[in-house]
Design an enzyme around this catalytic site. Structure first.
Site, mmCIF file in Angstrom:
data_model
loop_
_atom_site.group_PDB
_atom_site.id
_atom_site.type_symbol
_atom_site.label_atom_id
_atom_site.label_comp_id
_atom_site.label_asym_id
_atom_site.label_seq_id
_atom_site.Cartn_x
_atom_site.Cartn_y
_atom_site.Cartn_z
ATOM 1 N N TYR A 110 0.861 -1.175 0.000
ATOM 2 C CA TYR A 110 0.000 0.000 0.000
ATOM 3 C C TYR A 110 0.899 1.225 0.000
ATOM 4 C CZ TYR A 110 -3.129 3.680 1.383
ATOM 5 O OH TYR A 110 -3.830 4.847 1.404
ATOM 6 N N TRP B 268 2.161 5.055 -2.503
ATOM 7 C CA TRP B 268 2.116 5.820 -3.746
ATOM 8 C C TRP B 268 3.187 5.369 -4.725
ATOM 9 C CZ3 TRP B 268 -0.567 10.784 -4.450
ATOM 10 C CH2 TRP B 268 -1.539 11.014 -3.459
#
Length: 773
Positions: free
Chosen positions: A123, A125
């Site tokens: 999880y 960016w």
């Protein structure tokens, strides 16, 4: 119909050896010289983000991981639970040794237990590039080489709203990406009531690439035209100075009560839009019985709301009058739903907007999370962008993303989610590539205990984050500047050819190269790579964009031409307001994708779940975390200004905003003075879950009774042998509570908790978070 609108593109300045690149915080160009890296923002960006200045010092920082490493306990004793994770030493090994050991462990778990014992965490960016996107790479690998994995759903940012909104209004992306735009606000809106604000530090970043930061300019233009901004937040800078906002401080977590009081005031004065409610909504009469007190004997009037939220009853009634009959826009930030009962303010904000009757009009109605991220409030691209296929996941099991510690600590335990009773899987191996749970998860001391339960934790990382330090196998990966990619976002018209700026640090390798060699050891190299190199994948992923441009009769440069020019402007759809505009214009012919086809003020489906902590319409529910004698302050743990989450916390831009090496908290002068705390002091924040040190800035830009400490300072326990060690760097997630928003959405509740604060008087421990391992 599509066109490119308002986007004069001077192209990237590639003179003097600069090469094109992009990031989540902006398009830029860079060059490597003998004295280091130089970066410059995209010339057409009216408000560039300074976070790109983290790159020069981060590129070759001592915190980078130079070669593969294995935790000594795992190397000597093999896989299995171990409470030494996070405090054991690492042994450097060759790539061949690391990949052989890892392939053997993956095969063991796959063949003896099954892929349902593997959790693909990842999880985060990661890169703005669409090929070297770590989540896509690791999920593709696990699907192809192992047959699948247990996945997570939703996000830490929007865990409650992303489950709720599709059931009461429309698809989450439709509401956030195809709804009210900044152009509309600048031209049409009369008043914006912003619950939680629209802080520029949030909208300065985007999930993919972003070329122009337009939010500050749009708010300034709206204000010049006469638009009023009203900010409801404990932090004055949750709207920029350009908005000229009226600042209203309600007690944290009480926005739902304030909204209810405004709606009661509208109804009492006959200022609500009954015709809109009758035509476009479902369940208003049920909610009205709650609002008027018919259901429970207590009217939810302005006096009732004032007693809960701390805003005066006269102010509440005045807000109702100012909103009625005008092009009003209600915005609700992510922050409101990152708290216990986070579904309620999202739902109640929609009810308030419905009562005002502006939903579906340009610049009016309801805009959930506008300003929360850079590509919200913009037009949508009219051609597809590069997308890496992830294959088929043969494992059906999943968890809500913020429930990872529960899953690891309580395998086999039932829990509620979205009307279902589910069971936590028994996970033996976690594979993490991209992301840092020791940034975004809550109650980090509990998370440490959860990771100790695993057989194996594998981490791909470019630097020694706390997550990497808790791993068993650490594989060094490249930074975005060290690889080629294509930068793209569905709501930004500039596609960027991301050239390699620098050679990889040490023995770091691209995730794709790592997974390709692992897949070979597991007999799956060909299906994983499809016979392509990384450059050939970029050419392959670019082709759908080129074909779509050609089909529209537009210039469709070849990949080679695109790569040489450094960028490509793609067409965007004309603004049409999305499903809400179409629904307003034709409610019968174009219904919403809700059970009733209308805006659901009362949801029979949600009511049917029978979950007391999320009933069938929005209500005020008291929070668990309220100030007490032992924890008298609210703590706001929000997003940082000088980095994206915890990314490149060791970069110069992030480090330059710290004081004496610590993250900076903010306090009101009265609160600080009462405890003998002065600006620049080091303070200790603590509660029953943990404690941390931070520097303090004393300011009247924060409400009394509040302490604000941004997330993202790398977790740095002074003595990891202790049960609940002190974080000396300033990570607020040692303090936050690890519970779900409700049994309905199970979202993250990390925004608000309660703490005590004192001036730190001992010997100041050194910061070791960025030391090499």
């Amino acid at each position: 119909m599509s066109e490119t609108i308002g986007f004069p593109d001077p192209g990237l300045d590639l003179s003097d050896g600069f090469k094109p690149h992009t990031s989540h915080w902006g398009v830029f160009s860079a060059r490597l010289k003998e004295d280091g890296l130089e970066v410059r923002p995209y010339a057409a960006d009216p408000d560039p983000n300074g976070i790109i200045d983290n790159f020069p010092t981060a590129l070759r920082h001592q915190a980078r991981i130079a070669q593969p490493a294995i935790r000594r306990g795992w190397l000597e004793r093999g896989a299995g639970p171990d409470d030494r994770r996070g405090r054991d030493e690492f042994v450097s090994v060759s790539w061949e040794t690391a990949l052989d050991l890892l392939a053997g462990e993956l095969a063991r778990v796959r063949d003896t237990i099954g892929p349902g014992a593997v959790f693909g965490g990842s999880y985060g960016w990661s890169s703005a590039g669409r090929f070297h996107h770590a989540q896509s790479q690791v999920h593709r690998f696990l699907n192809i080489a192992l047959g699948g994995y247990v996945r997570s759903v939703n996000t830490y940012s929007s865990g409650a709203s992303s489950v709720l909104l599709p059931q009461i209004l429309s698809g989450y992306e439709d509401i956030t990406k195809r709804n009210v735009t900044w152009e509309q606000i600048a031209a049409e809106t009369d008043i914006v009531l912003a619950f939680g604000g629209m802080a520029l530090k949030n909208s300065m970043v985007a999930g993919g690439s972003i070329s122009k930061h337009v939010e500050r300019g749009a708010m300034a233009a709206a204000r010049r035209r006469g638009c009023e901004f009203v900010l409801v937040s404990p932090l004055r800078d949750d709207l920029p100075a350009e908005a000229g906002a009226e600042w209203m401080t309600a007690l944290p977590g009480t926005d739902t009560a304030l909204m209810i009081g405004i709606v009661h005031s509208l109804v009492s004065a006959g200022l609500h839009d009954q015709a809109f409610l009758d035509r476009y909504t479902e369940g208003w009469p049920v909610f009205l019985r709650y609002l008027t007190g018919e259901a429970d004997g207590r009217p939810k009037d302005a006096e009732w709301a004032a007693a809960i939220c701390g805003v005066s009853a006269d102010t509440i009634r005045g807000l109702a009058r100012r909103l009625a009959g005008r092009r009003s826009l209600i915005t609700v930030s992510h922050s409101l739903q990152r708290a216990e009962h986070g579904e309620q303010p999202v739902w109640m904000g929609l009810v308030l907007a419905a009562a005002l009757g502006q939903i579906g009009l340009p610049g009016g109605g309801y805009a959930y999370s506008l300003g929360a991220i850079g590509y919200y409030g913009r037009r949508v691209n009219a051609v597809p962008g590069p997308t890496l296929g992830q294959g088929r996941n043969g494992v059906a099991d999943f968890i809500p993303v913020a429930r990872i510690a529960d899953m690891l600590l309580k395998p086999g335990t039932p829990y509620r989610y979205n009307g279902e009773t589910r069971t936590y899987p028994d996970i033996r191996l976690v594979y993490w590539a991209g992301g840092n749970p020791f940034h975004h998860h809550q109650d980090l001391n509990r998370l440490r205990k959860a990771f100790a339960k695993l057989d194996t934790l594998v981490v791909h990382e470019l630097a020694w984050t706390a997550t990497a330090r808790h791993a068993d196998i650490v594989l060094p990966c490249t930074m975005t500047l060290e690889r080629e990619d294509i930068g793209y976002s569905t709501n930004d018209p500039l596609m960027v050819a991301m050239h390699r700026i620098a050679e990889p640090f040490g023995l770091a390798r691209d995730d794709y190269e790592i997974f390709a060699d692992l897949a070979e050891r597991l007999g799956a190299r060909e299906p994983f790579t499809e016979g392509r190199t990384a450059r050939q994948w970029l050419m392959h992923l670019y082709e759908p964009t080129r074909k779509a441009l050609a089909a529209q009769g537009l210039a469709a440069p070849s990949f080679e031409e695109f790569w040489a020019s450094g960028s490509l402007v793609v067409p965007q759809h004309l603004d049409d307001g999305g499903s809400l505009r179409r629904f307003r214009e034709e409610p019968i012919e174009r219904p919403l994708p809700t059970p009733s086809g209308r805006i659901e003020i009362f949801s029979s489906k949600i009511a049917g779940h029978g979950d007391a902590d999320c009933p069938g319409h929005p209500v005020w529910l008291q929070k668990t975390d309220v100030p007490s004698a032992s924890s008298p302050f609210f703590l706001i743990a929000n997003q940082p200004v000088t980095r994206l989450h915890s990314q490149l916390d060791f970069g110069g831009h992030s480090a330059g905003a710290k004081h004496r090496g610590r993250e900076v908290a903010r306090m009101n002068p009265r609160d600080a003075g009462a405890r003998g705390i002065a600006d620049g002091d080091i303070i200790r924040l603590f509660n029953a879950r943990g404690s941390c040190l931070a520097a303090v800035h004393v300011t009247d830009g924060i409400a009394q009774g509040i302490v604000q400490l941004p997330t993202g300072a790398w977790y740095d326990p002074v003595d990891p042998e202790e049960e609940n060690p002190l974080c000396v760097h300033g990570n607020p997630n040692v303090l936050t509570r690890d519970i779900g928003t409700s049994s309905f959405a199970q979202g993250c509740t990390g925004q608000i908790t309660t703490v005590e604060v004192e001036r730190f008087k001992g010997n100041l421990p050194p910061i070791r978070a960025f030391d090499p391992v």
